[in-house]
Design an enzyme around this catalytic site. Structure first.
Site, PDB file in Angstrom:
ATOM      1  N   ASN A 116       0.806  -1.224   0.000  1.00 40.59           N
ATOM      2  CA  ASN A 116       0.000   0.000   0.000  1.00 40.59           C
ATOM      3  C   ASN A 116       0.836   1.269   0.000  1.00 40.59           C
ATOM      4  O   ASN A 116       0.403   2.306  -0.503  1.00 40.59           O
ATOM      5  CB  ASN A 116      -0.915   0.022   1.229  1.00 40.59           C
ATOM      6  CG  ASN A 116      -2.095  -0.911   1.075  1.00 40.59           C
ATOM      7  OD1 ASN A 116      -2.379  -1.387  -0.017  1.00 40.59           O
ATOM      8  ND2 ASN A 116      -2.785  -1.172   2.171  1.00 40.59           N
ATOM      9  N   LYS A 168      14.403 -18.046 -32.537  1.00 38.85           N
ATOM     10  CA  LYS A 168      13.625 -17.007 -33.203  1.00 38.85           C
ATOM     11  C   LYS A 168      13.079 -17.557 -34.523  1.00 38.85           C
ATOM     12  O   LYS A 168      13.696 -18.423 -35.118  1.00 38.85           O
ATOM     13  CB  LYS A 168      14.497 -15.775 -33.465  1.00 38.85           C
ATOM     14  CG  LYS A 168      15.204 -15.223 -32.244  1.00 38.85           C
ATOM     15  CD  LYS A 168      14.262 -14.549 -31.277  1.00 38.85           C
ATOM     16  CE  LYS A 168      15.033 -13.945 -30.094  1.00 38.85           C
ATOM     17  NZ  LYS A 168      14.139 -13.243 -29.160  1.00 38.85           N
ATOM     18  N   HIS A 287      13.553 -16.234 -16.404  1.00 33.99           N
ATOM     19  CA  HIS A 287      13.443 -15.060 -17.267  1.00 33.99           C
ATOM     20  C   HIS A 287      12.825 -13.924 -16.467  1.00 33.99           C
ATOM     21  O   HIS A 287      11.960 -14.150 -15.619  1.00 33.99           O
ATOM     22  CB  HIS A 287      12.592 -15.376 -18.497  1.00 33.99           C
ATOM     23  CG  HIS A 287      12.787 -14.392 -19.612  1.00 33.99           C
ATOM     24  ND1 HIS A 287      12.285 -13.108 -19.574  1.00 33.99           N
ATOM     25  CD2 HIS A 287      13.440 -14.505 -20.802  1.00 33.99           C
ATOM     26  CE1 HIS A 287      12.619 -12.473 -20.683  1.00 33.99           C
ATOM     27  NE2 HIS A 287      13.324 -13.297 -21.448  1.00 33.99           N
ATOM     28  N   HIS A 320      18.316 -13.716 -16.122  1.00 34.61           N
ATOM     29  CA  HIS A 320      18.702 -12.699 -17.101  1.00 34.61           C
ATOM     30  C   HIS A 320      19.144 -11.440 -16.364  1.00 34.61           C
ATOM     31  O   HIS A 320      18.449 -10.958 -15.469  1.00 34.61           O
ATOM     32  CB  HIS A 320      17.532 -12.395 -18.030  1.00 34.61           C
ATOM     33  CG  HIS A 320      17.254 -13.484 -19.009  1.00 34.61           C
ATOM     34  ND1 HIS A 320      17.316 -13.297 -20.373  1.00 34.61           N
ATOM     35  CD2 HIS A 320      16.947 -14.789 -18.838  1.00 34.61           C
ATOM     36  CE1 HIS A 320      17.033 -14.432 -20.992  1.00 34.61           C
ATOM     37  NE2 HIS A 320      16.814 -15.358 -20.074  1.00 34.61           N
ATOM     38  N   SER A 372      21.839 -11.496 -22.320  1.00 40.51           N
ATOM     39  CA  SER A 372      21.012 -11.794 -23.485  1.00 40.51           C
ATOM     40  C   SER A 372      20.315 -10.532 -23.948  1.00 40.51           C
ATOM     41  O   SER A 372      19.876  -9.729 -23.133  1.00 40.51           O
ATOM     42  CB  SER A 372      19.976 -12.872 -23.129  1.00 40.51           C
ATOM     43  OG  SER A 372      19.123 -13.146 -24.212  1.00 40.51           O
TER      44      SER A 372
END
Length: 479
Positions: A116, A168, A287, A320, A372
């Site tokens: 809070n 990728k 990650h 990471h 990375s």
């Protein structure tokens, strides 16, 4: 307990929670906040308000204060320092008794310290810059399931950083084509390949299919190269039950390592998964997706060094960490500071690296930093110099973007790494002589030569947003 009487009403926070005479105990949890108070609010009052709201206080006096030893349990704002170069902000140091926090619960610590209080009207902005976890509290946490040394022993890989690659495109591949990319990278010389943070179980590639094709590729590359290989199988899921189901399936396929998005999934899920990995002999790659939402604003949020400490307590074998030289945000000295907090058993206060407190980790294993994000072969000398051996360098586009294909990209990275490590071991200044070192290695590696030509003009030269506060008030403590 001192004799007390109840007086209803509202009183200034500083009358109870501002204690400049207090000397913190070894068992106290210490925190430092960067605060910008609202106009007209004295700094001592703002610091005391943060101490109150993050511990025992509320907006008015309550009679139930008489039922406990408030003087023991309250947080204490005990020091204020100016922020160099900023006339509006100041640092507030607050000590909390260890009994305010559930043992082994990063969740409970963060609920108090960044709950809070971050919506408090008395402050315009608030940032948690650092925490000193007392050793007594560290010992209640599980920490990394394995640690750096045990990981090296399992992989039988020593004397150099590890190499990885994020497959990728991160979204859209079929499971079979995904597995093919994994195989080519691993047979080319990498130690690991990796799911990206947002690969879970989408319509184009369900998690079971990905796990099966990937592990077939891992086993094939291991058999052909004679090296232990792995792939970070992302088990992050909508529910803890589904997360454990995926982890169990990965184990049944012989996977040595799994992966978790610790911030989006939450610390409860992460601590539970770390405990499972410890019990089942699995490495855990972490990650940090979503971290910049919390840590990039230099005036409000949570500094990444705090998230780093919390992850080490919660559990993870890799994290990471940024690269300094790649496409993602990261001041060099600050990055080295939190890398030390990930790996070392004891880290002394060092304001030049943004570390406000000594941190003793006792016998808790270290976490391997993962560099990375936008890195390629030209970055290898700097990465080797910055991170040393106990790190993993992860090249996504810097592997898969090689003109000759994935295996050639992996081979180029492996040759570049081994050339830099050899040069360092010979006493050469790797970062300064990086061009010469890579050029010499490329004479015997056409794959490296092509990689160097492909990415020779690629740089990410943007100003760092979250810089270390520097100025005449900076105290530097040499490690």
């Amino acid at each position: 307990m001192a004799e007390k009487s109840y007086q209803a009403g509202v009183k200034e926070y500083r009358k109870t929670y501002w204690t400049p005479e207090y000397v913190p105990l070894d068992t106290d949890l210490l925190a430092v906040f960067k605060i910008v108070a609202q106009a007209g609010v004295p700094r001592e009052e703002a610091a005391a308000a943060v101490a109150a709201e993050s511990s025992t206080g509320t907006w008015t006096t309550v009679w139930t204060d008489l039922l406990t030893d408030l003087d023991y349990y309250k947080g204490r704002a005990y020091r204020i320092e100016p922020v160099p170069g900023d006339d509006n902000a100041f640092y507030a140091f607050i000590a909390y008794p260890i009994d305010l926090f559930e043992e082994g619960s990063v969740v409970n610590v963060l609920t108090s310290l960044v709950g809070n209080v971050f919506g408090f009207k008395a402050v315009r902005s608030l940032r948690l810059e650092d925490i000193r976890f007392p050793l007594a509290y560290v010992k209640t946490c599980g920490g990394p399931p394995n640690g750096i040394q045990l990981e090296r022993d399992r992989l039988n890989k020593y004397g150099r950083p590890l190499l990885g690659c994020t497959i990728k495109p991160k979204l859209g591949l079929s499971a079979k084509n995904y597995g093919r990319a994994v195989y080519e990278c691993l047979r080319g010389g990498l130690d690991f390949t990796k799911d990206d943070e947002n690969i879970n179980s989408q319509p184009f590639m369900r998690w079971q299919h990905r796990f099966e094709f990937v592990m077939e590729a891992v086993h094939k590359a291991t058999s052909e190269t004679g090296e232990r290989k792995g792939h970070y199988l992302n088990v992050t899921a909508p529910t803890p039950e589904e997360m454990y189901k995926r982890a169990e399936f990965a184990k049944s396929l012989g996977a040595p390592i799994i992966m978790h998005d610790f911030l989006t999934a939450g610390f409860t899920a992460n601590t539970g998964l770390a405990n499972w990995c410890r019990e089942n002999g699995m490495l855990l790659h972490i990650h940090r997706a979503m971290h910049a939402v919390l840590d990039r604003n230099p005036m409000h949020g949570i500094h990444f060094r705090v998230l780093t400490k919390c992850l080490r307590l919660s559990g993870g074998d890799h994290l990471h960490s940024g690269t300094v030289v790649g496409k993602l945000e990261g001041d060099r000295e600050a990055t080295i500071g939190w890398v030390d907090l990930m790996r070392e058993p004891f880290v002394p206060e060092n304001r030049a690296r943004g570390i406000f407190f000594d941190q003793d980790w006792g016998a808790m294993p270290g976490v391997m930093p993962v560099a990375s994000g936008g890195i390629h072969v030209w970055h290898m000398p700097a990465l080797t110099a910055i991170f040393g051996d106990d790190a993993c360098f992860q090249f996504g586009g810097g592997t898969l973007g090689h003109p000759w294909g994935n295996a050639a990209g992996a081979h180029a990275n492996r040759v570049a790494l081994e050339a830099c490590v050899e040069a360092r071991n010979q006493g050469r200044p790797v970062e300064r002589e990086g061009r010469e070192i890579l050029t010499e290695a490329a004479q015997h590696s056409p794959e490296l030569k092509i990689a160097m030509e492909t990415w020779k003009e690629i740089k990410f030269e943007f100003d760092v947003v979250d810089k270390l506060d520097t100025g005449p008030m900076l105290r530097v403590v040499n490690a």
